[in-house]
Design a protein around this motif. Structure first.
Motif, PDB file in Angstrom:
ATOM      1  N   LEU A  33       0.866  -1.262   0.021  1.00 39.26           N
ATOM      2  CA  LEU A  33       0.033   0.024  -0.133  1.00 39.26           C
ATOM      3  C   LEU A  33       0.868   1.375  -0.007  1.00 39.26           C
ATOM      4  N   LEU A  63      -2.464  -5.855  -5.187  1.00 39.18           N
ATOM      5  CA  LEU A  63      -2.380  -4.598  -4.845  1.00 39.18           C
ATOM      6  C   LEU A  63      -0.897  -4.378  -5.692  1.00 39.18           C
ATOM      7  N   PHE A  68      -4.486  -3.679 -11.268  1.00 38.10           N
ATOM      8  CA  PHE A  68      -5.333  -3.361 -10.420  1.00 38.10           C
ATOM      9  C   PHE A  68      -5.237  -1.891  -9.979  1.00 38.10           C
ATOM     10  N   ASN A  69      -4.006  -1.336 -10.168  1.00 38.67           N
ATOM     11  CA  ASN A  69      -3.783  -0.067 -10.108  1.00 38.67           C
ATOM     12  C   ASN A  69      -4.270   0.918 -11.179  1.00 38.67           C
ATOM     13  N   ILE A  72      -8.179   1.148 -10.170  1.00 37.94           N
ATOM     14  CA  ILE A  72      -8.143   1.992  -9.385  1.00 37.94           C
ATOM     15  C   ILE A  72      -8.265   3.450  -9.860  1.00 37.94           C
ATOM     16  N   THR A 118      -6.403   7.336  -2.621  1.00 34.88           N
ATOM     17  CA  THR A 118      -6.211   6.252  -3.556  1.00 34.88           C
ATOM     18  C   THR A 118      -6.090   5.088  -2.706  1.00 34.88           C
ATOM     19  N   LYS A 122      -8.553   1.549  -2.454  1.00 37.27           N
ATOM     20  CA  LYS A 122      -8.074  -0.049  -2.754  1.00 37.27           C
ATOM     21  C   LYS A 122      -8.582  -0.810  -1.481  1.00 37.27           C
TER      22      LYS A 122
END
Length: 284
Positions: A33, A63, A68-69, A72, A118, A122
């Motif tokens: 994270l 993560l 995934f980013n 997001i 952000t 997540k």
């Protein structure tokens, strides 16, 4: 507000007193994270080392996945736009912003909040995904002793809930640094500047507490959950936590019914509220 409460004896397993195994998982989560502290949610999961260990690699795999980013990033602007269009800042906060929003300390704080917003998004994905993975909890709950779960409803969040919702701003506050701007060249101004952020946080907390009682807040929260639910299939790594595995890993612990309730009911809601607060504090 339509919230549930639980008469918990469960306390968080904080970083300073955890086992080597739990600390290792906390460190993996923090690194994934990009945080210097472990979000409070995970310190409750940390009371159950086997379950934390079972989840950590799954969470980290998501993560650290570029897909995934990207997900997001695509979702963040849509949700922030909703927050900004429905949760309006009070006149007092707007006056504060008009006076101080260009100060270096506030500018740096806003950069931190952008990152935290952000991160919190997540966490919303993670805890709603875990809730969906534990869908059998309603059936399982019927097997638990009646004393473990309370169905009492609260009009306002409990003190513990607020610890989750307001955690980030309070943690970030001491880490904000002054950058030696010419506007703050004099030490007197620097001293005054240090008092600005606590006031802004206080004003935002007071306003957000009132907003959480309004119908439009509940509608917005529900709308955000629907957006996340519709987007969960796009997560690159599926989060798996079936109820039978949950039982196998946790039933030896006295407080495991508390964790079942938190993971399946309370944490997803708190994660959304936490994200909404960090979005509310943003000024852009």
């Amino acid at each position: 507000m339509d919230q549930f409460s639980i008469n918990m004896t469960l306390l968080p397993n904080l970083e300073e007193r955890v086992s080597t195994e739990v600390r290792s998982n906390y460190e993996k989560i923090k690194k994934a994270l990009d945080l210097f502290y472990t979000p409070l949610f995970f310190t409750y999961v940390g009371v159950f080392p086997e379950y934390l260990n079972y989840l950590t690699d799954q969470l980290v795999a998501n993560l650290q996945n570029p897909k995934f980013n990207t997900l997001i990033k695509e979702t963040k602007e849509k949700i922030y736009s909703l927050i900004k269009s429905i949760l309006f800042k009070s006149e007092e906060i707007q006056d504060w912003l008009n006076r101080y929003e260009n100060s270096p300390s506030f500018y740096n704080f806003q950069k931190d909040l952008e990152k935290i917003f952000t991160v919190n998004l997540k966490l919303v994905f993670i805890f709603i995904a875990l809730r969906e993975a534990l869908k059998g909890w309603a059936v399982a709950a019927k097997k638990l002793p009646a004393s473990n779960i309370s169905s009492g409803r609260l009009e306002t969040p409990s003190t513990k809930d607020k610890d989750f919702i307001f955690e980030d701003a309070l943690v970030l506050l001491p880490s904000t640094r002054f950058q030696g701007s010419p506007d703050l060249a004099q030490s007197e101004k620097r001293a005054i500047e240090k008092d600005l952020l606590p006031r802004y946080i206080f004003l935002c907390q007071q306003e957000f507490n009132q907003l959480m009682k309004k119908e439009e807040f509940l509608i917005l929260r529900g709308g955000i959950e629907k957006i996340i639910l519709s987007t969960l299939p796009l997560m690159p790594e599926k989060i798996v936590s079936p109820i039978n595995i949950f039982y196998k890993l946790n039933e030896k612990y006295r407080d495991f019914p508390d964790l079942l309730y938190l993971m399946s009911e309370h944490f997803p809601t708190l994660a959304v509220q936490k994200m909404m607060f960090s979005g509310f504090m943003k000024n852009s």
